[in-house]
Design a protein around this motif. Structure first.
Motif, mmCIF file in Angstrom:
data_model
loop_
_atom_site.group_PDB
_atom_site.id
_atom_site.type_symbol
_atom_site.label_atom_id
_atom_site.label_comp_id
_atom_site.label_asym_id
_atom_site.label_seq_id
_atom_site.Cartn_x
_atom_site.Cartn_y
_atom_site.Cartn_z
ATOM 1 N N ASP A 50 0.826 -1.205 0.000
ATOM 2 C CA ASP A 50 0.000 0.000 0.000
ATOM 3 C C ASP A 50 0.862 1.257 0.000
ATOM 4 N N ALA A 51 2.024 1.120 0.590
ATOM 5 C CA ALA A 51 2.859 2.300 0.791
ATOM 6 C C ALA A 51 3.854 2.499 -0.330
ATOM 7 N N ALA A 72 -1.994 5.006 -1.131
ATOM 8 C CA ALA A 72 -1.966 5.267 0.307
ATOM 9 C C ALA A 72 -1.224 6.555 0.636
ATOM 10 N N ARG A 73 -0.420 7.012 -0.302
ATOM 11 C CA ARG A 73 0.369 8.226 -0.016
ATOM 12 C C ARG A 73 -0.301 9.503 -0.523
ATOM 13 N N ALA A 74 -1.414 9.336 -1.253
ATOM 14 C CA ALA A 74 -2.029 10.487 -1.913
ATOM 15 C C ALA A 74 -2.422 11.601 -0.943
ATOM 16 N N THR A 75 -2.916 11.251 0.242
ATOM 17 C CA THR A 75 -3.376 12.275 1.173
ATOM 18 C C THR A 75 -2.274 12.700 2.142
ATOM 19 N N GLU A 76 -1.119 12.068 2.027
ATOM 20 C CA GLU A 76 -0.038 12.390 2.953
ATOM 21 C C GLU A 76 0.809 13.534 2.431
#
Ligand code: FE2
Ligand code: FE2
Ligand code: FE2
Lengths: 330, 114
Positions: free
Chosen positions: B13-14, B20-24
């Motif tokens: 995912d990472a 998974a990183r789109a909102t980070e």
């Protein structure tokens, strides 16, 4: 410790002969004291185990800010306040170094955060105890950071490179934490009768929870055996607990305070202190979520995450806008 | 503390640039040059929305004890460095907090090593 009850594969440790060539090379590198780096091949169990352990350690640093943050505004002097603020700021840094180390294993920080907030991932049992008086700031620095140091110093030699490097940074900063705690205890223990009583009360309440930080005896645990073979755990829980008591008991004596254990005594033959085990039922109960502050701690972390959302999104949107204007201007 | 960009787990995912990183906030690698250092050294990583934020965060996270006089923040391929003019404002707060060093506290000899 900051990472408690971490489960590994649940299988016994494989012998080198039973391993495929890849895994054998990996294990031989560890046995020779070499480091494993993010790009290197590693068994899936090693990776998963490390994510749980480093993640739990990171969560402990972050949640650990709450009991101490509780006293920043009420510190007795401006100097004490500035010191405590700096200490709590260090803990935020420790959390960050550790999240970064875990991220190299293929997990995002947001995912780890979500798992903390939902209760899926744990943090150290110690931070579910309340800090009731100023003397607790002394006891936490002296005992809790003291216990953490016992575990973190050997982890500087752990096999996973990013984890070991994070530990080196953390250990450099921890000594200040323990000393500022002991300094508060000295002041209180040598102060007025009321201050001395407060210091004794703090020791009474934090002694056994500090001993619990090391976790129950794991001499028989297959999980621990595997973690030790992988060098992501360097000492047994009992070994570290003994070391902690041996170091701390004379310090309590120096302070003129009494460790709340009538069985505590120095054994001339072994050169070690004998002491009572903490109440392990209480430990498991706190881990399950029934400690005095579990609900409060998780609520505080959830609130911070929810209320910080507009900041996270706003800054991201602003950065995106700036990037677009820069491109348009070219 | 090296970047997940170098992770071999591209199918997790990472994964770099994965969902998974789109909102980070993006990840930055931080390089610090110490007072007597000849070159910038990698000290770790952190998340920030942009280069400015990355440098500010790096100042809080990696230079609390005068570890450096210059910061580089490096996202994937670009490099951002702190400007020399910021030196005073960036490091002043660290200079007057001597209690961050363990030697600030006098622990009596009888207590032993701490
Ligand atoms: Fe810490
Ligand atoms: Fe800590
Ligand atoms: Fe600490």
């Amino acid at each position: 410790m900051y990472a408690q009850m971490i489960k590994s594969t649940g299988e016994g440790v494989k012998s080198l002969d039973d391993m495929e060539p890849e895994e054998r090379a990996f294990q031989e590198r560890i046995n020779a004291g070499g480091k494993i780096e993010p790009k290197d091949w590693m068994p899936e169990g090693y990776r998963k185990n490390l994510i749980r352990q480093i993640g739990q350690h990171a969560h402990s640093e972050i949640v650990g800010q709450l009991p101490e943050g509780n006293w920043i505004t009420r510190a007795p002097t401006l100097e004490r306040k500035a010191i405590l603020l700096a200490k709590v700021q260090d803990e935020a840094g420790h959390g960050l170094y550790l999240y970064c180390a875990a991220e190299t294993l293929g997990v995002t920080r947001d995912q780890m955060t979500r798992d903390l907030l939902s209760g899926k991932m744990k943090y150290s049992s110690i931070f579910n105890y309340p800090t009731l008086t100023w003397a607790d700031m002394g006891a936490v620095g002296w005992l809790v950071d003291g216990a953490a140091i016992m575990n973190q110093v050997p982890l500087q030699r752990t096999s996973y490179g990013p984890y070991a490097r994070a530990m080196v940074r953390i250990c450099k900063e921890e000594s200040f934490h323990q000393r500022q705690g002991f300094d508060i205890m000295m002041k209180m223990a040598k102060g007025t009768e009321a201050q001395r009583k407060m210091a004794q009360d703090a020791l009474n309440r934090f002694w056994y929870p500090s001993l619990m930080m090391f976790g129950p005896s794991d001499a028989e645990s297959v999980h621990s055996a595997q973690s030790m073979a992988w060098k992501i755990k360097m000492n047994s829980n009992d070994e570290l607990r003994q070391k902690f008591v041996d170091q701390t008991a004379p310090q309590a004596e120096y302070l003129g305070l009494t460790v709340p254990d009538e069985n505590l005594k120095f054994n001339e033959e072994t050169g070690h202190y004998e002491f009572s085990e903490p109440d392990w039922d209480e430990f498991f109960d706190v881990l399950k979520g029934n400690g005095p502050c579990n609900t409060e701690r998780l609520e505080a972390r959830n609130r911070a995450w929810d209320e910080g959302r507009w900041v996270r999104e706003g800054l991201l949107a602003h950065a995106e806008k700036k990037r677009k204007t820069a491109i348009a201007a070219e | 503390m090296s970047s997940p960009e170098s992770s071999p787990y591209s199918d997790t995912d990472a994964a770099p640039h994965g969902k998974a990183r789109a909102t980070e906030w993006p990840l930055w690698e931080i390089f610090i040059r110490g007072q007597h250092g000849l070159s910038h050294r990698h000290v770790g990583s952190l998340h920030a929305a942009d280069a400015e934020g990355a440098i500010k965060n790096a100042r809080d996270v990696y230079t609390r004890r005068n570890e450096g006089v210059s910061i580089w923040a490096v996202p994937a391929s670009a490099i951002a460095a702190s400007s020399p003019e910021e030196k005073g404002a960036l490091y002043e707060p660290a200079n007057d907090k001597v209690y961050r060093h363990p030697t600030f506290f006098d622990i009596p000899d009888e207590v032993g090593a701490m």
